[in-house]
Design an enzyme around this catalytic site. Structure first.
Site, PDB file in Angstrom:
ATOM      1  N   ASP A 157      -6.984  -2.515   4.384  1.00 38.52           N
ATOM      2  CA  ASP A 157      -6.397  -3.625   3.831  1.00 38.52           C
ATOM      3  C   ASP A 157      -6.695  -5.083   4.075  1.00 38.52           C
ATOM      4  O   ASP A 157      -5.913  -6.064   3.563  1.00 38.52           O
ATOM      5  CB  ASP A 157      -4.857  -3.392   3.115  1.00 38.52           C
ATOM      6  CG  ASP A 157      -4.501  -1.940   2.539  1.00 38.52           C
ATOM      7  OD1 ASP A 157      -5.149  -1.652   1.633  1.00 38.52           O
ATOM      8  OD2 ASP A 157      -3.661  -1.304   3.037  1.00 38.52           O
ATOM      9  N   ASP A 175       0.617  -1.272   0.033  1.00 38.93           N
ATOM     10  CA  ASP A 175      -0.024   0.001  -0.009  1.00 38.93           C
ATOM     11  C   ASP A 175       0.940   1.230   0.029  1.00 38.93           C
ATOM     12  O   ASP A 175       2.022   1.220   0.374  1.00 38.93           O
ATOM     13  CB  ASP A 175      -0.718  -0.042   1.127  1.00 38.93           C
ATOM     14  CG  ASP A 175      -1.727   1.347   1.386  1.00 38.93           C
ATOM     15  OD1 ASP A 175      -2.548   1.658   0.110  1.00 38.93           O
ATOM     16  OD2 ASP A 175      -2.046   1.848   2.422  1.00 38.93           O
ATOM     17  N   ASP A 203      -1.916  -1.425   6.146  1.00 46.88           N
ATOM     18  CA  ASP A 203      -2.249  -0.903   7.455  1.00 46.88           C
ATOM     19  C   ASP A 203      -2.879  -1.895   8.128  1.00 46.88           C
ATOM     20  O   ASP A 203      -3.182  -1.416   9.383  1.00 46.88           O
ATOM     21  CB  ASP A 203      -3.022   0.652   7.387  1.00 46.88           C
ATOM     22  CG  ASP A 203      -4.443   0.355   6.493  1.00 46.88           C
ATOM     23  OD1 ASP A 203      -4.963  -0.606   6.479  1.00 46.88           O
ATOM     24  OD2 ASP A 203      -4.785   1.391   6.271  1.00 46.88           O
TER      25      ASP A 203
END
Length: 674
Positions: A571, A376, A567
């Site tokens: 996610d 991410d 995180d």
């Protein structure tokens, strides 16, 4: 019994499972490092965090009979060497017999108890081999086999306890008592009795016992026990302070947000304890192999005793029985089933000291196979907070420009406004008047009698201010500024790339990661810019959670082993889908701890590479032990069958190799990782 972990890997365990809070593992065994191996004290092997000291004292008490047995053995060997007249017959048998019973009674008792469940185990093999040695008059060798076997057990117990204590000492030396703030003053109470919502006081230099919200304006904390970072972390009023942090500055007050048993630190300890029970595929392979090859070698030993009767002239039963006993001693797979789990447990401990929590040894193995890392952007590769990147002012007094804009922005609570105010905090010396917010456009106001417009292009167009159209091509978020009706410059705002993100990319490539991919919900232009700066292979922006899932599914369909780093909250679906799900900076997040397979306690992306490096080095150590054990055993088996190896060589092949393998596994604790 058998169960499956969250990735579908079979977990095999001989002990009753303990309940784990993780939603990804409905049932998993409790900590039992080396449970299948020859443990003389099951309690020591299965001891939980609260039983370590008691188990350690009990293990030490067992050293006394071992020391007495060793003394009797050495005395007996000396008397045999001196050919002492009175040291014969029953006297000799009694001396060696006492030495044998002192160390061997537990092994024999375990052999008897385990006959129902597993006839061919270490206890049975050691009992038959040593009693056979006594039968043919090889008293010293019989005692030596059992004695050194037990000494090997002591080394194993000491190594396991050392690993556990190093972890416990590192992160769980919280104070038992805290100072509770009450209406009548400060009262010293047990930390376990404090309720959520209570206020506690922590003095400078003390370790925080409970998670809480900081009520004092600010203070700095040493977070090394939790994150592995030595750099102090400054917390402001309202921010979360976690158990295990050390208060450095001043007396502070915290409002407790989690009970003693539910703190982030308690969860870390629980994860480390439970991680040892989730076997890597290498462990499962060796366990299954040991169960096959041990009875095979046993029947070979029986054959070696009786078959020569039909082919060898002058057949001597005792001679061939002795060779068979050598076979039995060598066949014990202690070096494998002791050192391999210990190696993985040592790896879990080493990872925790580097701020990385593995939920099981199986994930250490999986990290070595990862060829694609998907990350991410926000909070993983970037800081996750807006910061001023560039200030372009057409005015001569650029300091006034930033200070005046910040004075206007102070009237807004928007994250962009906060970022500009924070950038000018040290030079802010102006006050804005008549500030008005134009919805969807920005702000207007007055500073030092001059009219300012602060916002987007639409705001300036609304008031007829012409500006450079090329600013529309700027990737970052941009704030345009006009002063007294004329375009005066702009300020760009962006999420800052983490300092160690480029280093993380470099290390991962050095460790053999073939593809680095970034998935983000941020706008694609910003995502591509960050990916370009970090030299990633692919990057996709403007994604919803389901879009990220689709991208990871495509990578897995290509046959790639994928680690996803996010995180742990937004996610979560992708973390669950990936072969290895990693939560970045998930220390205080229940969702991260629940969902991820690996929790990186800091916000440092370089720890992703560290996790891969730890997995690779642990696997190297494990295979070193496997190769050494099989090689030595094979050599001594051949020599034993030919009558060229005695029980002393067999002792080395079994206990000696186990001891060397343990030392090699313990070496993990001192390794340095990328």
């Amino acid at each position: 019994m058998k169960s499956e972990d969250s990735k579908g890997n079979e977990i095999e365990n001989d002990f009753k499972p303990l309940e784990i809070t993780s939603s990804r593992t409905a049932e998993a065994p409790g900590p039992n490092v080396g449970a299948e191996c020859c443990s003389l004290d099951g309690r020591t092997k299965q001891a939980g965090a609260e039983e370590h000291e008691e188990a350690g004292e009990e293990a030490k008490s067992s050293y006394v009979p071992t020391a007495i047995s060793l003394s009797l053995l050495l005395a007996g060997i000396l008397l045999d060497y001196l050919d002492t007249p009175w040291f014969t017959g029953y006297v000799r048998l009694i001396v060696y017999g006492i030495a044998y019973v002192l160390v061997g009674w537990r092994v024999v008792w375990h052999a008897i108890k385990s006959i129902r469940s597993s006839f061919f185990n270490e206890f049975f093999l050691m009992s038959i081999a040593t009693m056979g040695a006594f039968y043919i008059g090889q008293f010293a060798e019989g005692v030596a086999v059992m004695l050194f076997y037990v000494i090997g057990e002591h080394f194993q117990e000491a190594a396991v306890l050392r690993s556990r204590r190093s972890i416990k000492a590192l992160i769980d030396n919280r104070p038992d008592e805290v100072r509770l703030v009450t209406e009548n003053g400060i009262a010293s109470v047990k930390a376990k009795t404090v309720q959520v919502g209570d206020v506690v006081q922590v003095k400078a230099g003390e370790k925080v016992a409970l998670d809480g919200e900081l009520l004092t304006d600010r203070s700095s904390f040493n977070t090394a026990a939790l994150t592995g970072e030595s750099k102090p972390d400054t917390k402001m009023k309202g921010e979360t302070v976690l158990a295990g942090m050390i208060n450095l500055d001043r007396v502070i007050e915290l409002r407790v947000t989690s009970g003693y048993e539910n703190s982030a630190l308690s969860k870390i300890l629980q994860l480390v304890e439970e991680a040892g029970s989730r076997k890597a595929k290498t462990q499962q392979l060796i366990t299954r192999l040991a169960k096959v090859y041990t009875p095979v070698v046993f029947f070979l030993a029986v054959s070696l005793t009786f078959i020569p009767y039909f082919f060898v002239e002058g057949y001597d039963f005792n001679q061939w029985l002795y060779r068979a006993l050598v076979f039995l001693v060598i066949s014990c797979p202690c070096a494998l089933v002791i050192s391999i789990p210990l190696g993985y447990f040592g790896g879990i401990g080493a990872a925790s000291r580097n701020g990385i929590l593995f939920k099981g040894a199986n994930f250490l193995d999986l990290m070595t196979q990862v060829d694609t890392v998907v990350m991410d952007k926000t909070g993983t590769l970037t800081e996750g907070v807006f910061q001023v990147q560039r200030v372009e002012a057409l005015l001569e007094d650029k300091t006034w420009f930033l200070s005046a804009v910040a004075a206007i922005e102070r009237a807004s609570t928007h994250p962009i406004a906060k970022a500009i105010a924070a950038e000018a905090a040290s030079s802010l010396r102006h006050t804005a008047r008549k500030v008005e917010e134009i919805s969807g456009h920005g702000l207007k106001g007055e500073v030092d009698g001059r009219q300012l417009l602060v916002g987007n292009g639409k705001l300036l167009e609304k008031y007829g201010v012409l500006y450079d159209p090329s600013v529309k091509d700027i990737v970052e978020t941009i704030v345009l500024v006009a002063v007294d009706g004329s375009y005066a410059g702009y300020i760009t705002i962006a999420d800052k790339i983490k300092e160690d993100a480029p280093l993380a990319v470099k290390k991962m490539r050095e460790l053999g990661v073939k593809r680095l991919v970034m998935l983000s919900g941020d706008k694609d232009t910003i995502v591509q810019q960050v990916a370009g700066e970090l030299q990633l292979d692919q990057a996709y922006g403007g994604l919803l959670p389901q879009d990220k899932v689709s991208h990871v599914e495509e990578l897995k369909a290509e046959g790639r082993t994928v680690a996803f780093v996010g995180d742990g909250i937004n996610d979560a679906p992708v973390i669950t889908l990936a072969d290895v799900g990693m939560a970045m900076g998930g220390l205080g997040s229940d969702a991260a701890i629940e969902t991820a397979d690996v929790v990186i306690q800091t916000d440092n992306p370089a720890r992703i590479a560290t996790a891969i490096d730890i997995g690779k080095k642990i696997k190297q150590v494990v295979w070193q032990n496997i190769t050494m054990a099989f090689a030595v055993k094979a050599i001594v088996l051949i020599l034993g069958a030919g009558g060229l190896a005695t029980l002393w060589e067999a002792v080395f092949a079994d206990v000696g190799v186990a001891f060397l393998a343990i030392l090699n596994a313990v070496r993990i604790q001192r390794m340095k990782f990328k």
